[in-house]
Scaffold this active site. Structure first.
Site, PDB file in Angstrom:
ATOM      1  N   ARG A 111       0.731  -1.358  -0.150  1.00  0.00           N
ATOM      2  CA  ARG A 111       0.142  -0.044  -0.116  1.00  0.00           C
ATOM      3  C   ARG A 111       0.764   1.453  -0.025  1.00  0.00           C
ATOM      4  O   ARG A 111       0.452   2.242  -0.544  1.00  0.00           O
ATOM      5  CB  ARG A 111      -0.964  -0.059   1.130  1.00  0.00           C
ATOM      6  CG  ARG A 111      -2.126   1.111   1.133  1.00  0.00           C
ATOM      7  CD  ARG A 111      -3.079   0.789   2.201  1.00  0.00           C
ATOM      8  NE  ARG A 111      -2.491   0.907   3.549  1.00  0.00           N
ATOM      9  CZ  ARG A 111      -3.276   0.528   4.731  1.00  0.00           C
ATOM     10  NH1 ARG A 111      -4.387   0.269   4.588  1.00  0.00           N
ATOM     11  NH2 ARG A 111      -2.596   0.582   5.934  1.00  0.00           N
ATOM     12  N   LYS A 117      -2.846   6.239   1.423  1.00  0.00           N
ATOM     13  CA  LYS A 117      -2.601   6.609   2.986  1.00  0.00           C
ATOM     14  C   LYS A 117      -1.657   8.026   2.962  1.00  0.00           C
ATOM     15  O   LYS A 117      -0.541   7.777   3.346  1.00  0.00           O
ATOM     16  CB  LYS A 117      -1.989   5.662   3.871  1.00  0.00           C
ATOM     17  CG  LYS A 117      -2.599   5.853   5.075  1.00  0.00           C
ATOM     18  CD  LYS A 117      -2.474   4.452   5.829  1.00  0.00           C
ATOM     19  CE  LYS A 117      -2.398   4.494   7.372  1.00  0.00           C
ATOM     20  NZ  LYS A 117      -3.811   5.062   7.941  1.00  0.00           N
ATOM     21  N   GLU A 166     -16.434   5.812   4.628  1.00  0.00           N
ATOM     22  CA  GLU A 166     -15.690   5.354   5.806  1.00  0.00           C
ATOM     23  C   GLU A 166     -15.872   6.376   6.879  1.00  0.00           C
ATOM     24  O   GLU A 166     -16.145   7.529   6.659  1.00  0.00           O
ATOM     25  CB  GLU A 166     -14.451   4.888   5.379  1.00  0.00           C
ATOM     26  CG  GLU A 166     -13.410   5.988   4.652  1.00  0.00           C
ATOM     27  CD  GLU A 166     -12.113   5.342   4.578  1.00  0.00           C
ATOM     28  OE1 GLU A 166     -11.604   4.494   5.268  1.00  0.00           O
ATOM     29  OE2 GLU A 166     -11.445   5.843   3.765  1.00  0.00           O
TER      30      GLU A 166
HETATM   31  N1  PLP Z   1      -9.454   4.130   6.668  1.00  0.00           N
HETATM   32  C1  PLP Z   1      -8.543   5.080   7.140  1.00  0.00           C
HETATM   33  C2  PLP Z   1      -8.913   6.425   6.755  1.00  0.00           C
HETATM   34  C3  PLP Z   1      -7.597   4.880   7.987  1.00  0.00           C
HETATM   35  O1  PLP Z   1      -6.925   5.813   8.568  1.00  0.00           O
HETATM   36  C4  PLP Z   1      -7.227   3.305   8.500  1.00  0.00           C
HETATM   37  C5  PLP Z   1      -6.178   3.173   9.205  1.00  0.00           C
HETATM   38  O2  PLP Z   1      -5.211   2.866   8.724  1.00  0.00           O
HETATM   39  C6  PLP Z   1      -7.951   2.703   7.879  1.00  0.00           C
HETATM   40  C7  PLP Z   1      -9.118   2.660   7.002  1.00  0.00           C
HETATM   41  C8  PLP Z   1      -7.967   1.114   8.238  1.00  0.00           C
HETATM   42  O3  PLP Z   1      -6.784   0.549   7.430  1.00  0.00           O
HETATM   43  P1  PLP Z   1      -5.956  -0.603   8.183  1.00  0.00           P
HETATM   44  O4  PLP Z   1      -6.852  -1.888   8.387  1.00  0.00           O
HETATM   45  O5  PLP Z   1      -5.099  -1.119   6.622  1.00  0.00           O
HETATM   46  O6  PLP Z   1      -5.130  -0.054   9.393  1.00  0.00           O
HETATM   47  C1  COI Z   2      -4.218   3.020  11.717  1.00  0.00           C
HETATM   48  O1  COI Z   2      -5.277   2.443  11.905  1.00  0.00           O
HETATM   49  O2  COI Z   2      -3.182   2.590  11.548  1.00  0.00           O
HETATM   50  C2  COI Z   2      -4.381   4.144  11.432  1.00  0.00           C
HETATM   51  O3  COI Z   2      -3.562   4.646  10.550  1.00  0.00           O
HETATM   52  C3  COI Z   2      -5.478   5.249  11.781  1.00  0.00           C
HETATM   53  C4  COI Z   2      -5.214   6.314  12.660  1.00  0.00           C
HETATM   54  C5  COI Z   2      -6.262   7.267  12.605  1.00  0.00           C
HETATM   55  C6  COI Z   2      -4.442   6.236  13.744  1.00  0.00           C
END
Ligand code: PLP
Ligand code: COI
Length: 342
Positions: A82, A184, A220
């Site tokens: 990612r 991200k 989301e």
């Molecule tokens: N959506 C957003 C906007 C986020 O900041 C995060 C955090 O990482 C997620 C979703 C969840 O992604 P992941 O499960 O890869 O941490």
């Molecule tokens: C994560 O879950 O790793 C994120 O980056 C979310 C953040 C809002 C702490």
């Protein structure tokens, strides 16, 4: 290994500075070999790309102590992948999966005393990030970059333990169609700061963002993907959109639901108006794990979930227990999900 003197059971989701971090620099078209440093501060030119045009991307993952005492990370290859997608979108140099994992391994081994003991509920949150470091004044990508990884021990993301969260529909949009919602990038979070401060001031825990084009579909929240459970408890429904972050937790939960819990999973557009059709709602992400949602308010309506449940509802509880069981080595993981460091 002696552990740091921390109150592991009562950690919040905050920054606790540890002694060591990983750093590598990109110059003249290549990355150096990378090293561990003790310096938590970064000195940058006033005109650095990150400071002027927000050229920065990041990742988030967790490191755990398993029941049998190993130190492991959950699916870090997907974070590496990612990060590459994020870098390409912001015209930043990619870092190979090999170098990402090598840096992570060095970082984790240098921070072993900060990996919370098994059973405390705490984890070591890992934050990899990259930014443009040389001066740019015309709008263009930087030529030089720094990639760093630091670690910080954390507890639950939402204060107050496991409780149904109160969400509101944000008046602001998170990501434009064909914008940067699916990567991200720090800029996605900068834009959410006014919205989250406003939501907190109004007594809500988080914002739900709708699709900006029609403002009818669920996207989301500011820091997690969403999932819904059908009224009969047999199906999980996940909003599908090109402008949400492809959450690694959510993608893993699809496998958990199908292969471990024998549930049906539907990924499709989810209308705000149909929220009354679901019995449970959860926020899924590295930080959020799966946090239960109590209510979502917006457009003059209030939808409530998990009537009669105090904490997580029954389906979200099963998903949570299976996922965290896999992450902490108590349930056998699918091939390749667990990267062991020690
Ligand atoms: N959506 C957003 C906007 C986020 O900041 C995060 C955090 O990482 C997620 C979703 C969840 O992604 P992941 O499960 O890869 O941490
Ligand atoms: C994560 O879950 O790793 C994120 O980056 C979310 C953040 C809002 C702490």
């Amino acid at each position: 290994m002696k552990k740091a003197d921390l109150d592991w059971e009562n950690l919040g989701f905050g920054y606790i500075q540890t002694e060591k971090r990983y750093v590598t620099n990109f110059k003249d078209g290549k990355w150096d070999s990378g090293e561990i440093t003790s310096d938590a501060n970064i000195v940058l030119n006033e005109c650095a790309g990150v400071l002027q045009y927000a050229q920065t991307v990041f990742e988030g993952l967790k490191v755990y102590t398993t029941k049998d005492g190993h130190i492991v990370a959950f699916r870090p290859d997907l974070n590496a992948e990612r990060l590459m997608d994020s870098c390409k979108r912001l015209e930043m140099p990619v870092l190979s999966e090999e170098q990402f994992i090598d840096g992570l391994e060095k970082l984790v081994m240098a921070n072993e005393e900060y990996v919370p003991p098994f059973g405390t509920g705490a984890t070591l949150y890992i934050r990899p990030y990259m930014f443009g470091s040389n001066p740019v004044i015309g709008v263009k990508p930087a030529d030089e970059y720094q990639f760093r990884i630091f670690a910080t021990p954390v507890g639950p993301y939402f204060k107050g333990g496991i409780r149904p969260l109160r969400l509101c529909v944000s008046d602001f949009d998170r990501a434009a169609p064909h914008g940067t919602g699916n990567i991200k990038a720090g800029l996605n979070y900068a834009m959410s700061l006014h919205a989250i401060v406003t939501a907190h001031a109004n007594g809500y825990d988080e914002n739900v963002y709708l699709d900006p084009a029609t403002r009818t579909k669920i996207e989301e929240t500011g820091g997690a993907n969403m999932l819904f459970v059908s009224k009969d408890g047999k199906k999980i429904v996940i909003p599908k959109s090109d402008s949400i972050l492809p959450s690694i937790t959510r993608r893993s939960l699809v496998t958990v639901a199908k292969d471990y819990l024998d549930m049906e999973v539907e990924q499709r557009e989810v209308l705000f108006e149909e929220l009354g059709d679901f019995s449970e709602c959860g926020l899924c992400g590295t930080a959020a794990v799966i946090s239960p949602v109590g209510t979502i308010e917006g457009k003059g309506k209030e939808y409530s979930f998990q009537d009669g449940f105090e904490g997580r509802g029954p389906v979200i509880t099963k998903l949570y227990e299976t996922l965290t069981g896999i992450q902490t080595g108590q349930i056998e993981a699918p091939e390749g999900w667990i990267k062991r460091f020690a």
